[in-house]
Design an enzyme around this catalytic site. Structure first.
Site, short mmCIF file in Angstrom:
data_model
loop_
_atom_site.label_atom_id
_atom_site.label_comp_id
_atom_site.label_asym_id
_atom_site.label_seq_id
_atom_site.Cartn_x
_atom_site.Cartn_y
_atom_site.Cartn_z
N THR A 140 -79.57 97.20 7.94
CA THR A 140 -79.32 96.65 6.59
C THR A 140 -79.58 95.14 6.54
OG1 THR A 140 -77.75 98.34 5.93
CG2 THR A 140 -77.51 96.20 4.87
N THR A 187 -74.52 83.14 5.98
CA THR A 187 -73.17 82.81 6.45
C THR A 187 -73.18 81.60 7.40
OG1 THR A 187 -71.44 83.63 7.96
CG2 THR A 187 -73.57 84.65 8.16
N ASP A 188 -72.06 80.91 7.46
CA ASP A 188 -71.95 79.79 8.42
C ASP A 188 -71.96 80.29 9.86
OD1 ASP A 188 -69.39 80.90 8.64
OD2 ASP A 188 -68.32 79.07 8.15
N GLU A 189 -71.78 81.62 10.05
CA GLU A 189 -71.76 82.14 11.43
C GLU A 189 -73.11 82.02 12.11
OE1 GLU A 189 -69.72 85.66 12.41
OE2 GLU A 189 -68.15 85.32 10.93
N TYR A 248 -73.52 90.78 14.44
CA TYR A 248 -73.53 90.53 12.98
C TYR A 248 -74.25 89.22 12.68
CZ TYR A 248 -71.83 88.45 8.63
OH TYR A 248 -71.77 87.79 7.43
N LYS A 282 -77.88 88.36 10.66
CA LYS A 282 -77.97 87.48 9.48
C LYS A 282 -78.94 86.32 9.75
CE LYS A 282 -75.75 87.70 6.14
NZ LYS A 282 -75.94 88.45 4.85
N ASN A 286 -64.70 83.64 3.00
CA ASN A 286 -64.17 83.86 1.65
C ASN A 286 -62.87 84.66 1.73
OD1 ASN A 286 -66.51 83.95 -0.95
ND2 ASN A 286 -67.07 83.25 1.07
N TYR A 304 -55.78 87.70 17.35
CA TYR A 304 -56.69 87.81 18.50
C TYR A 304 -56.55 86.60 19.42
CZ TYR A 304 -59.40 91.25 15.68
OH TYR A 304 -59.83 92.30 14.93
N ASP A 324 -58.46 89.69 22.74
CA ASP A 324 -59.38 88.88 21.93
C ASP A 324 -60.65 89.65 21.57
OD1 ASP A 324 -60.20 86.68 20.54
OD2 ASP A 324 -60.35 85.35 22.29
P1 NAD Z 1 -68.70 93.58 1.80
O1 NAD Z 1 -68.75 94.24 3.12
O2 NAD Z 1 -67.41 93.51 1.06
O3 NAD Z 1 -69.76 94.26 0.81
C1 NAD Z 1 -71.04 94.60 1.20
C2 NAD Z 1 -71.67 95.46 0.09
O4 NAD Z 1 -73.01 95.79 0.47
C3 NAD Z 1 -70.94 96.78 -0.16
O5 NAD Z 1 -70.83 97.03 -1.54
C4 NAD Z 1 -71.86 97.81 0.50
O6 NAD Z 1 -71.76 99.10 -0.10
C5 NAD Z 1 -73.21 97.18 0.28
N1 NAD Z 1 -74.21 97.64 1.25
C6 NAD Z 1 -74.08 97.71 2.61
N2 NAD Z 1 -75.22 98.18 3.16
C7 NAD Z 1 -76.08 98.39 2.14
C8 NAD Z 1 -77.43 98.85 2.07
N3 NAD Z 1 -78.10 99.20 3.18
N4 NAD Z 1 -78.02 98.93 0.86
C9 NAD Z 1 -77.35 98.59 -0.28
N5 NAD Z 1 -76.08 98.16 -0.27
C10 NAD Z 1 -75.46 98.06 0.93
O7 NAD Z 1 -69.30 92.12 2.04
P2 NAD Z 1 -68.84 90.70 1.45
O8 NAD Z 1 -67.73 90.19 2.25
O9 NAD Z 1 -68.74 90.80 -0.01
O10 NAD Z 1 -70.14 89.84 1.84
C11 NAD Z 1 -71.27 89.79 0.97
C12 NAD Z 1 -72.36 88.97 1.63
O11 NAD Z 1 -71.88 87.66 1.88
C13 NAD Z 1 -72.83 89.51 2.97
O12 NAD Z 1 -74.22 89.33 3.04
C14 NAD Z 1 -72.13 88.63 4.00
O13 NAD Z 1 -72.91 88.51 5.16
C15 NAD Z 1 -72.05 87.33 3.24
N6 NAD Z 1 -70.90 86.45 3.58
C16 NAD Z 1 -69.63 86.91 3.51
C17 NAD Z 1 -68.56 86.05 3.78
C18 NAD Z 1 -67.14 86.51 3.72
O14 NAD Z 1 -66.24 85.76 4.12
N7 NAD Z 1 -66.83 87.69 3.20
C19 NAD Z 1 -68.82 84.72 4.13
C20 NAD Z 1 -70.15 84.28 4.22
C21 NAD Z 1 -71.18 85.16 3.93
O1 DAU Z 2 -67.65 82.67 8.42
C1 DAU Z 2 -68.16 83.59 7.48
C2 DAU Z 2 -67.87 84.98 7.93
O2 DAU Z 2 -66.48 85.18 7.74
C3 DAU Z 2 -68.67 86.05 7.20
O3 DAU Z 2 -70.03 85.88 7.48
C4 DAU Z 2 -68.23 87.45 7.59
O4 DAU Z 2 -68.88 88.42 6.79
C5 DAU Z 2 -66.73 87.56 7.39
O5 DAU Z 2 -66.28 88.82 7.84
C6 DAU Z 2 -66.00 86.44 8.13
O6 DAU Z 2 -66.10 86.58 9.56
P1 DAU Z 2 -64.85 86.23 10.54
O7 DAU Z 2 -65.07 86.91 11.82
O8 DAU Z 2 -64.57 84.78 10.56
O9 DAU Z 2 -63.68 86.92 9.67
P2 DAU Z 2 -62.46 87.88 10.05
O10 DAU Z 2 -61.63 88.00 8.81
O11 DAU Z 2 -62.91 89.12 10.73
O12 DAU Z 2 -61.67 87.00 11.10
C7 DAU Z 2 -61.22 85.69 10.80
C8 DAU Z 2 -60.57 85.14 12.07
O13 DAU Z 2 -59.36 85.86 12.32
C9 DAU Z 2 -61.42 85.31 13.32
O14 DAU Z 2 -61.22 84.19 14.17
C10 DAU Z 2 -60.86 86.56 13.98
C11 DAU Z 2 -59.39 86.51 13.60
N1 DAU Z 2 -58.71 87.83 13.44
C12 DAU Z 2 -59.30 88.75 12.64
C13 DAU Z 2 -58.69 89.97 12.43
C14 DAU Z 2 -59.34 91.02 11.57
C15 DAU Z 2 -57.48 88.06 14.05
O15 DAU Z 2 -56.96 87.19 14.76
N2 DAU Z 2 -56.87 89.25 13.84
C16 DAU Z 2 -57.43 90.24 13.08
O16 DAU Z 2 -56.84 91.33 12.95
#
Ligand code: NAD
Ligand code: DAU
Length: 348
Positions: free
Chosen positions: A102, A127-129, A152, A156, A182, A209, A282
């Protein structure tokens, strides 16, 4: 003059569903939402929106060439914003295949359509990742080298490079946004903040973690979609924009703040919530710190986040308390198997 046409991919997920709602507030755009509806995509997130001249939903996969080509051909989008992705780092550690399918191949298919049918703007949500772990360096601007740590983040970063190659090679008007973490309503409760809120509500442990000293920057989802709209409408072709509050919190800070605010919103005791914090194995390859600078978007597009972390967390907690049925529905079934793989069997 007719409406401009916007193809939003992944509009049923967390950030995408907020963005669809925002773009439908004015009657400027016809929105076509292409979403596969994976475990993370939920039609319920947009249940108040009816289909018609301004909105169409198409269930489908961004890596499905025939379907994507047909959609470009029939809708002739003016612009594309791609949110569609597998978005959870922990899942990418268990199985990276759907992430590359994807997040990388799917983007190639969308870019091809954009090139063939001549879109005026192609906004890739990154993403900042992609900058990787910056524990010992200054915060990243948009020129910082890419050094993704997880499958992941690598999937990206690959999409970012591919998108930029389409700009240089074919002149496709690509823009990239790279956001920090977010949070807010409709986030799937596998991510830190909604997971802690849900576990707190059902009196489960709060799993931290490692040592919990990893640092992240957090932006409220409405501030993030405001940034994305500005970039879509006024950003420069070929540019990359970081989106960030530039305020770092350790995971322990976040969990402590959540315990405090949840106690304020419910009958639960802050001390008993804190006592349910549990340090667990972790995440493999875990990045210690993300830190970015958003100077460019602030200066060029006059964006700034307006929701403070405390206010945003409070709104988020209230939403989850009021929408517990949503949480129950999205976490039933296969989510349990995933949860066990991470927290019970510890990454096996
Ligand atoms: P999410 O996982 O909540 O939603 C992803 C959506 O994409 C879902 O609706 C899913 O059904 C759809 N999807 C997945 N695979 C697909 C495919 N092959 N074809 C069509 N649709 C598909 O994700 P999110 O947290 O809303 O993140 C949205 C975007 O922002 C992502 O690209 C993610 O990398 C990026 N992003 C997220 C964060 C964050 O903190 N959530 C931060 C920085 C960047
Ligand atoms: O930085 C942007 C990214 O933020 C996005 O690109 C990703 O889509 C989004 O999932 C998010 O990634 P993170 O790995 O930073 O988010 P997560 O919520 O999984 O974890 C945030 C931090 O918390 C990370 O250091 C791992 C830690 N964590 C996470 C979970 C789920 C825990 O300590 N315990 C947990 O159960």
């Amino acid at each position: 003059m007719g409406m401009k046409r916007l193809l939003i991919a992944g509009g049923c997920g967390f950030i995408g569903s907020h963005f669809v709602r925002l773009m439908l507030e004015t009657e400027e755009w016809r929105v076509i939402n292409l979403d596969k509806l994976t475990y993370a995509g939920n039609l319920e997130n947009l249940k108040e929106i009816g289909e018609g001249d301004q909105y169409r939903f198409v269930r489908g996969d961004i890596s499905d060439r025939a379907l994507v080509d047909e959609l470009y051909k029939s809708e002739r989008p003016t612009a594309v914003v791609n949110f569609a992705a597998e978005s959870h780092v922990d899942r990418s550690i268990l199985d990276s295949a759907p992430f590359f399918q994807t997040n990388t191949m799917g983007v190639q298919v969308l870019l091809e359509g954009g090139r063939k049918y001549g879109v005026e703007r192609f906004l890739q949500v990154s993403t900042d990742e992609v900058y990787g772990d910056v524990e010992n360096s200054v915060p990243c601007d948009e020129e910082h080298r890419l050094a993704p740590s997880s499958p992941y983040a690598a999937s990206k970063a690959a999409a970012d490079l591919l998108s930029l190659s389409y700009k240089r090679t074919y002149g496709l008007p690509v823009i990239i946004v790279r956001s920090c973490n977010n949070y807010g309503p409709f986030q799937f409760p596998e991510k830190l903040i909604p997971l802690m809120i849900r576990n707190g509500m059902i009196r489960k442990d709060l799993p931290v973690y490692g040592d919990g000293m990893q640092r992240r920057e957090w932006v409220y989802v409405e501030d993030c979609i405001d940034a994305i709209r500005r970039v879509l409408e006024r950003g420069n072709d070929g540019a990359i924009y970081n989106i960030s509050t530039e305020k770092e919190y350790t995971n322990l800070d976040v969990v402590h703040l959540l315990c405090n605010l949840m106690a304020g919103e419910t009958e639960m005791e802050e001390a008993s919530l804190r006592n349910s914090m549990k340090f667990v194995v972790d995440r493999p390859g875990h990045d210690r710190r993300y830190a970015t600078r958003a100077t460019k978007i602030r200066k060029e597009l006059m964006w700034k986040p307006v929701v403070t972390f405390e206010a945003g967390l409070q709104k988020t907690i209230r939403w989850y308390l009021e929408n517990y049925e949503w949480v129950e529905r999205v976490t039933s079934g296969t989510y349990r198997d995933y949860y066990d793989a991470i927290y019970v069997r510890a990454w096996k």
